[in-house]
Design an enzyme around this catalytic site. Structure first.
Site, PDB file in Angstrom:
ATOM      1  N   LYS A   1       0.816  -1.215   0.000  1.00 44.35           N
ATOM      2  CA  LYS A   1       0.000   0.000   0.000  1.00 44.35           C
ATOM      3  C   LYS A   1       0.853   1.270   0.000  1.00 44.35           C
ATOM      4  CE  LYS A   1      -0.738   0.344   5.025  1.00 44.35           C
ATOM      5  NZ  LYS A   1      -1.754   0.437   6.096  1.00 44.35           N
ATOM      6  N   ASP A   2       2.165   1.134   0.285  1.00 46.22           N
ATOM      7  CA  ASP A   2       3.057   2.293   0.281  1.00 46.22           C
ATOM      8  C   ASP A   2       3.608   2.608  -1.111  1.00 46.22           C
ATOM      9  OD1 ASP A   2       2.699   2.525   2.984  1.00 46.22           O
ATOM     10  OD2 ASP A   2       4.623   1.624   3.533  1.00 46.22           O
TER      11      ASP A   2
ATOM     12  N   SER B   1      -4.036   8.237   8.501  1.00 46.56           N
ATOM     13  CA  SER B   1      -4.488   8.000   7.133  1.00 46.56           C
ATOM     14  C   SER B   1      -5.618   8.949   6.736  1.00 46.56           C
ATOM     15  CB  SER B   1      -4.959   6.545   6.999  1.00 46.56           C
ATOM     16  OG  SER B   1      -5.733   6.359   5.838  1.00 46.56           O
ATOM     17  N   LEU B   2      -5.438   9.650   5.618  1.00 49.97           N
ATOM     18  CA  LEU B   2      -6.513  10.482   5.085  1.00 49.97           C
ATOM     19  C   LEU B   2      -7.695   9.626   4.654  1.00 49.97           C
ATOM     20  CD1 LEU B   2      -4.788  13.203   2.849  1.00 49.97           C
ATOM     21  CD2 LEU B   2      -6.112  13.567   4.931  1.00 49.97           C
ATOM     22  N   ARG B   3      -7.408   8.440   4.107  1.00 52.64           N
ATOM     23  CA  ARG B   3      -8.472   7.523   3.691  1.00 52.64           C
ATOM     24  C   ARG B   3      -9.383   7.197   4.869  1.00 52.64           C
ATOM     25  NH1 ARG B   3      -8.719   2.376   4.948  1.00 52.64           N
ATOM     26  NH2 ARG B   3      -6.522   2.337   5.561  1.00 52.64           N
ATOM     27  N   ARG B   4      -8.772   6.823   5.985  1.00 52.47           N
ATOM     28  CA  ARG B   4      -9.569   6.493   7.159  1.00 52.47           C
ATOM     29  C   ARG B   4     -10.313   7.723   7.677  1.00 52.47           C
ATOM     30  NH1 ARG B   4      -4.426   3.458   9.454  1.00 52.47           N
ATOM     31  NH2 ARG B   4      -4.724   1.370   8.589  1.00 52.47           N
TER      32      ARG B   4
ATOM     33  N   ARG C   1       1.316   9.850  14.145  1.00 51.71           N
ATOM     34  CA  ARG C   1       2.398   9.179  13.418  1.00 51.71           C
ATOM     35  C   ARG C   1       3.200   8.351  14.401  1.00 51.71           C
ATOM     36  NH1 ARG C   1       4.754  11.527   9.093  1.00 51.71           N
ATOM     37  NH2 ARG C   1       5.894   9.576   9.015  1.00 51.71           N
ATOM     38  N   GLY C   2       4.116   7.542  13.873  1.00 51.28           N
ATOM     39  CA  GLY C   2       4.970   6.720  14.724  1.00 51.28           C
ATOM     40  C   GLY C   2       4.748   5.245  14.491  1.00 51.28           C
TER      41      GLY C   2
ATOM     42  N   ARG D   1       2.160   4.153  18.861  1.00 52.15           N
ATOM     43  CA  ARG D   1       0.780   4.644  18.809  1.00 52.15           C
ATOM     44  C   ARG D   1      -0.077   3.988  19.889  1.00 52.15           C
ATOM     45  NH1 ARG D   1      -0.604   5.293  12.323  1.00 52.15           N
ATOM     46  NH2 ARG D   1       1.524   5.685  11.634  1.00 52.15           N
TER      47      ARG D   1
END
Length: 243
Positions: A69-70, A122-125, A142-143, A148
């Site tokens: 996905k990256d 995530s912008l998607r989430r 992040r992290g 997290r």
């Protein structure tokens, strides 16, 4: 997470090829080093890939392990004509997971109380959560996975919950069914290629391709390719409409 995924692949390759020894080379990417800003402000998830592909092209490593996905779909950061995805191993669970802080009773997006705060990088989430639950707050995080989760358990945590990928939690042996609740894909659509890995090498490295091919899973590869093509088509359609 990247180191753990790479070690899993190295172990599988050495098991499949007795006598093969794989040396791990740790490469810090831009995405790893800059953790105080959202990825979309820095250029997207491709920032986890650029330095690894450069190391391949320079002959510093023989192959790289990416989270599929990256990998950029529309604007590769390096000359892709000299590189090849030699294998796509069998996929892990594709779902996202809602992780709640101790004492918080929600077990799904639907049961989050109004005003709850959810953390995600995530912008998607973020977009999908707010579309379903405009009454909750979503803020960036992040992290590493363990970082997290640790932040969520701190007494002064600003979050009631955090959302992470099930695949990473399973690979890191961190999934806890008492505090972590899988979100079905009908409720939160995963990223294209989520849960899958991509083993990348130089295009002319035939011997490396042969070694890596033993881990290839055709069904996973076909599914990921279809997902990535769909996203690329949607992106192209969106750009055409914008014009």
């Amino acid at each position: 997470m990247a180191r753990m995924q790479s070690q899993l692949i190295a172990d599988e390759l050495e098991k499949a090829h007795p006598g093969l020894q794989i040396e791990m080379v740790i490469i810090k990417t831009t995405g790893d080093e800059i953790t105080d800003r959202p990825l979309h402000e820095l250029g997207g998830k491709g920032l986890f890939v650029k330095e690894l592909e450069l190391a391949l092209l320079n002959g510093e490593v023989d192959f790289a392990v990416h989270s599929f996905k990256d990998l950029p779909m529309t604007m590769p950061l390096m000359d892709e004509s000299k590189l090849a995805i030699a294998a796509v191993p069998k996929r892990e669970d594709v779902r996202d997971v809602l992780i709640t802080r101790p004492g918080f009773t929600a077990t799904s997006l639907a049961t989050l109380p109004a005003g709850a705060t959810v953390a995600t990088g995530s912008l998607r989430r973020r977009c999908q959560i707010l579309q379903r639950r405009s009454d909750v707050h979503v803020h960036p995080i992040r992290g590493n996975i363990d970082t997290r989760i640790r932040r969520l358990h701190e007494d002064e945590s600003p979050s009631d919950a955090v959302i992470l990928a099930m695949a990473g939690l399973r690979r890191a042996a961190l999934f806890d069914a008492e505090q972590m609740f899988p979100i079905e894909v009908q409720e939160l659509l995963p990223a294209a290629g989520q849960g899958a890995l991509a083993l990348q090498c130089r295009g002319d490295a035939q011997e490396t391709k042969k070694f890596l091919s033993t881990l290839h899973d055709l069904q996973t590869a076909q599914c990921v390719e279809t997902e990535r093509r769909l996203v690329a088509l949607q992106s192209a359609a969106g750009m055409a409409n914008h014009r």
